[in-house]
Design a protein around this motif. Structure first.
Motif, PDB file in Angstrom:
ATOM      1  N   UNK A 119     -33.365 -18.669-122.748  1.00  0.00           N
ATOM      2  CA  UNK A 119     -34.742 -18.385-122.319  1.00  0.00           C
ATOM      3  C   UNK A 119     -34.890 -16.995-121.707  1.00  0.00           C
ATOM      4  N   UNK A 120     -34.024 -16.671-120.771  1.00  0.00           N
ATOM      5  CA  UNK A 120     -34.063 -15.364-120.105  1.00  0.00           C
ATOM      6  C   UNK A 120     -35.486 -15.015-119.640  1.00  0.00           C
ATOM      7  N   UNK A 121     -36.143 -15.971-118.981  1.00  0.00           N
ATOM      8  CA  UNK A 121     -37.499 -15.718-118.486  1.00  0.00           C
ATOM      9  C   UNK A 121     -37.462 -14.585-117.469  1.00  0.00           C
ATOM     10  N   UNK A 122     -38.342 -13.616-117.571  1.00  0.00           N
ATOM     11  CA  UNK A 122     -38.282 -12.447-116.681  1.00  0.00           C
ATOM     12  C   UNK A 122     -38.729 -12.784-115.258  1.00  0.00           C
ATOM     13  N   UNK A 123     -38.139 -12.118-114.287  1.00  0.00           N
ATOM     14  CA  UNK A 123     -38.566 -12.271-112.897  1.00  0.00           C
ATOM     15  C   UNK A 123     -40.043 -11.898-112.783  1.00  0.00           C
ATOM     16  N   UNK A 124     -40.804 -12.770-112.146  1.00  0.00           N
ATOM     17  CA  UNK A 124     -42.240 -12.540-112.012  1.00  0.00           C
ATOM     18  C   UNK A 124     -43.031 -12.908-113.254  1.00  0.00           C
ATOM     19  N   UNK A 125     -42.354 -13.432-114.279  1.00  0.00           N
ATOM     20  CA  UNK A 125     -43.024 -13.771-115.533  1.00  0.00           C
ATOM     21  C   UNK A 125     -43.616 -15.165-115.533  1.00  0.00           C
ATOM     22  N   UNK A 126     -44.095 -15.569-116.715  1.00  0.00           N
ATOM     23  CA  UNK A 126     -44.742 -16.867-116.872  1.00  0.00           C
ATOM     24  C   UNK A 126     -44.035 -17.619-117.990  1.00  0.00           C
ATOM     25  N   UNK A 127     -43.746 -18.914-117.761  1.00  0.00           N
ATOM     26  CA  UNK A 127     -43.029 -19.731-118.741  1.00  0.00           C
ATOM     27  C   UNK A 127     -43.696 -21.090-118.882  1.00  0.00           C
ATOM     28  N   UNK A 128     -43.518 -21.668-120.057  1.00  0.00           N
ATOM     29  CA  UNK A 128     -43.975 -23.035-120.298  1.00  0.00           C
ATOM     30  C   UNK A 128     -42.775 -23.934-120.546  1.00  0.00           C
ATOM     31  N   UNK A 129     -42.848 -25.146-119.999  1.00  0.00           N
ATOM     32  CA  UNK A 129     -41.880 -26.198-120.296  1.00  0.00           C
ATOM     33  C   UNK A 129     -42.672 -27.360-120.884  1.00  0.00           C
ATOM     34  N   UNK A 130     -42.627 -27.494-122.209  1.00  0.00           N
ATOM     35  CA  UNK A 130     -43.420 -28.513-122.897  1.00  0.00           C
ATOM     36  C   UNK A 130     -42.570 -29.745-123.189  1.00  0.00           C
ATOM     37  N   UNK A 131     -43.188 -30.917-123.046  1.00  0.00           N
ATOM     38  CA  UNK A 131     -42.471 -32.191-123.096  1.00  0.00           C
ATOM     39  C   UNK A 131     -41.397 -32.154-122.004  1.00  0.00           C
ATOM     40  N   UNK A 132     -41.823 -31.847-120.804  1.00  0.00           N
ATOM     41  CA  UNK A 132     -40.909 -31.474-119.730  1.00  0.00           C
ATOM     42  C   UNK A 132     -40.154 -32.597-119.069  1.00  0.00           C
ATOM     43  N   UNK A 133     -40.444 -33.871-119.409  1.00  0.00           N
ATOM     44  CA  UNK A 133     -39.699 -34.971-118.808  1.00  0.00           C
ATOM     45  C   UNK A 133     -39.806 -34.967-117.301  1.00  0.00           C
ATOM     46  N   UNK A 134     -38.683 -35.019-116.611  1.00  0.00           N
ATOM     47  CA  UNK A 134     -38.675 -35.046-115.148  1.00  0.00           C
ATOM     48  C   UNK A 134     -38.406 -33.667-114.558  1.00  0.00           C
ATOM     49  N   UNK A 135     -38.488 -32.617-115.400  1.00  0.00           N
ATOM     50  CA  UNK A 135     -38.470 -31.261-114.860  1.00  0.00           C
ATOM     51  C   UNK A 135     -37.168 -30.512-114.909  1.00  0.00           C
ATOM     52  N   UNK A 136     -36.189 -30.978-115.693  1.00  0.00           N
ATOM     53  CA  UNK A 136     -34.893 -30.307-115.730  1.00  0.00           C
ATOM     54  C   UNK A 136     -35.027 -28.843-116.153  1.00  0.00           C
ATOM     55  N   UNK A 137     -35.701 -28.594-117.271  1.00  0.00           N
ATOM     56  CA  UNK A 137     -35.824 -27.219-117.753  1.00  0.00           C
ATOM     57  C   UNK A 137     -36.852 -26.433-116.949  1.00  0.00           C
ATOM     58  N   UNK A 138     -37.842 -27.113-116.386  1.00  0.00           N
ATOM     59  CA  UNK A 138     -38.792 -26.426-115.500  1.00  0.00           C
ATOM     60  C   UNK A 138     -38.068 -25.843-114.300  1.00  0.00           C
ATOM     61  N   UNK A 139     -37.078 -26.569-113.791  1.00  0.00           N
ATOM     62  CA  UNK A 139     -36.300 -26.062-112.654  1.00  0.00           C
ATOM     63  C   UNK A 139     -35.538 -24.805-113.043  1.00  0.00           C
ATOM     64  N   UNK A 140     -34.954 -24.809-114.243  1.00  0.00           N
ATOM     65  CA  UNK A 140     -34.215 -23.641-114.728  1.00  0.00           C
ATOM     66  C   UNK A 140     -35.147 -22.443-114.860  1.00  0.00           C
ATOM     67  N   UNK A 141     -36.311 -22.658-115.458  1.00  0.00           N
ATOM     68  CA  UNK A 141     -37.272 -21.571-115.654  1.00  0.00           C
ATOM     69  C   UNK A 141     -37.818 -21.060-114.323  1.00  0.00           C
ATOM     70  N   UNK A 142     -38.041 -21.973-113.384  1.00  0.00           N
ATOM     71  CA  UNK A 142     -38.570 -21.575-112.079  1.00  0.00           C
ATOM     72  C   UNK A 142     -37.603 -20.668-111.340  1.00  0.00           C
ATOM     73  N   UNK A 143     -36.313 -20.965-111.454  1.00  0.00           N
ATOM     74  CA  UNK A 143     -35.312 -20.116-110.825  1.00  0.00           C
ATOM     75  C   UNK A 143     -35.314 -18.725-111.462  1.00  0.00           C
ATOM     76  N   UNK A 144     -35.566 -18.648-112.762  1.00  0.00           N
ATOM     77  CA  UNK A 144     -35.553 -17.354-113.445  1.00  0.00           C
ATOM     78  C   UNK A 144     -36.773 -16.510-113.108  1.00  0.00           C
ATOM     79  N   UNK A 145     -37.974 -17.111-113.111  1.00  0.00           N
ATOM     80  CA  UNK A 145     -39.183 -16.316-112.848  1.00  0.00           C
ATOM     81  C   UNK A 145     -39.325 -16.008-111.365  1.00  0.00           C
ATOM     82  N   UNK A 146     -38.724 -16.840-110.504  1.00  0.00           N
ATOM     83  CA  UNK A 146     -38.776 -16.601-109.062  1.00  0.00           C
ATOM     84  C   UNK A 146     -40.117 -16.935-108.442  1.00  0.00           C
TER      85      UNK A 146
END
Length: 418
Positions: free
Chosen positions: A263-290
């Motif tokens: 994913x390499x979501x940029x710091x300060x960027x915006x990401x989508x987690x679709x079909x996100x379940x209980x948030x596993x990948x949302x947590x990963x993306x949140x750490x990346x965008x800060x």
């Protein structure tokens, strides 16, 4: 009128050809295709036809091996033994193959599906997860037969094979479950979480006489508190005991790490987690965008969204929306995402979602899939809309079965102005 063919029950000696998607191999006999289970490519087997609808193909089980392939082994589970004939458990497809052979077969299936459906010539190697071939399944659904004994069904059948243990299920999960009598024709969901607690929920139907002639589905928790405790991606998770979570104990960490790398979501960027379940990948993306960035998590299950919201309460940059993904992402006022991660159900995301995501022109898309055919269809749709496949990782997250998990990274070919 030409008489309809029906070879059901007939035994045929065939040379087994290549593996096919679905846990079987392809053979041919008198011009017809035979999908043979419990065989390996290159073998000569005596196969019994188990299903024939009169078309160009039928289904069969190998009854005897006349010439074995090098990867053949004795199944570790007695319910998969060839001596049982057609009454073998349908829960596993490849117990008769060693681990290396299983992964080679899955690699061949993924590679073939990508080429045939999406026109992609990408050799894929399925990677092993830690833990081996047995004692990995932390969640299992059992059927209960007419005598009240739980078990698993025969392949493509409602017949239930009672069992005392299942060797691919994690140790301790079925203790005090298979030894009990249960309501006839009910089903049991069993989960053993990372804390070692076993949760059992029984699903059945209330008698019709109590519901004015109509049966009513009923479920009751009979063991555990209904809250699974899991660990992954450096976080602790609490979720509904039988809610969405990876079945293999090593899978959640492996998938989270792979998604983060792709994913390499940029710091300060915006990401989508679709079909996100209980948030596993949302947590990963949140750490990346800060804290300066944002993540939109969309999921159709309200219970899963509630669990995600509770688990990620320390990440205010994540916005949670419950509802159908296609409706959420075609709504008004959404910011253009830099990265989109999607983990759709087995059937895939489909054209509507692929077109809606592509219309926002994210720089990268990370697609997580548990079915290689659905993955190939979705990748083909994204390619139509200006993306290329940068890489694909595949994991043997379901040993002894034909299932395989794939994660694909896509990048926009044209990064011109919107």
């Amino acid at each position: 009128m030409r008489e309809k063919l029906d070879w059901t029950g007939r035994r045929l000696e065939v040379e087994v050809g290549p593996v096919a998607h679905g846990g079987h191999c392809v053979a041919r006999y008198e011009g017809r295709v035979i999908f043979v289970r419990h065989a390996l490519p290159g073998e000569w087997v005596l196969a019994e036809v188990t299903e024939d609808r009169g078309g160009g193909f039928c289904r069969a089980d190998a009854m005897e091996v006349r010439r074995a392939a090098p990867g053949r082994v004795t199944p570790p589970c007695p319910l998969a033994d060839m001596a049982r004939g057609t009454e073998r458990c349908g829960g596993c497809d490849w117990q008769h193959a060693d681990g290396t052979t299983q992964r080679e077969l899955k690699s061949a299936v993924v590679t073939e599906q990508l080429q045939r459906i999406a026109g992609l010539d990408i050799p894929v190697e399925v990677r092993e997860l830690p833990g081996g071939l047995l004692r990995w399944r932390s969640r299992v659904r059992l059927a209960v037969n007419g005598s009240g004994r739980p078990g698993l069904r025969v392949h493509r059948s409602h017949r239930v094979i009672p069992l005392a243990d299942c060797p691919i299920t994690v140790a301790g999960a079925l203790d005090d479950v298979t030894s009990h009598q249960w309501p006839q024709q009910s089903e049991l969901e069993v989960t053993r979480d990372a804390a070692g607690e076993v949760h059992v929920t029984a699903h059945g139907r209330e008698p019709a006489r109590r519901q004015r002639g109509r049966e009513k589905p009923v479920s009751r928790s009979v063991r555990g508190d209904g809250i699974a405790r899991e660990e992954a991606a450096g976080r602790s998770w609490h979720l509904g005991a039988h809610g969405f979570w990876q079945v293999h104990p090593a899978a959640a960490d492996a998938f989270a790490a792979t998604v983060a790398r792709m994913a390499r979501a940029p710091s300060g960027g915006h990401a989508w987690d679709l079909y996100g379940g209980v948030g596993l990948f949302a947590a990963v993306l949140a750490e990346q965008v800060g804290p300066a960035g944002s993540v939109l998590m969309a999921e159709s299950s309200r219970r899963a969204v509630d669990d995600a919201s509770a688990n990620l309460r320390d990440l205010p940059q994540v916005e949670f929306r419950a509802g159908k993904v296609e409706r959420i992402i075609t709504g008004q006022g959404l910011a253009r995402p830099d990265v989109v991660v999607l983990d759709p159900p087995r059937k895939g995301a489909g054209r509507a979602v692929a077109e809606a995501v592509s219309a926002y022109r994210p720089t990268r898309i990370v697609h997580v899939a548990c079915d290689p055919a659905a993955l190939a269809r979705d990748l083909g749709l994204f390619i139509e809309h200006g993306y290329r496949v940068a890489e694909i990782e595949a994991f043997d997250a379901f040993p002894m079965t034909h299932h395989v998990e794939c994660i694909a990274a896509l990048e926009r070919i044209d990064e011109g102005p919107l």
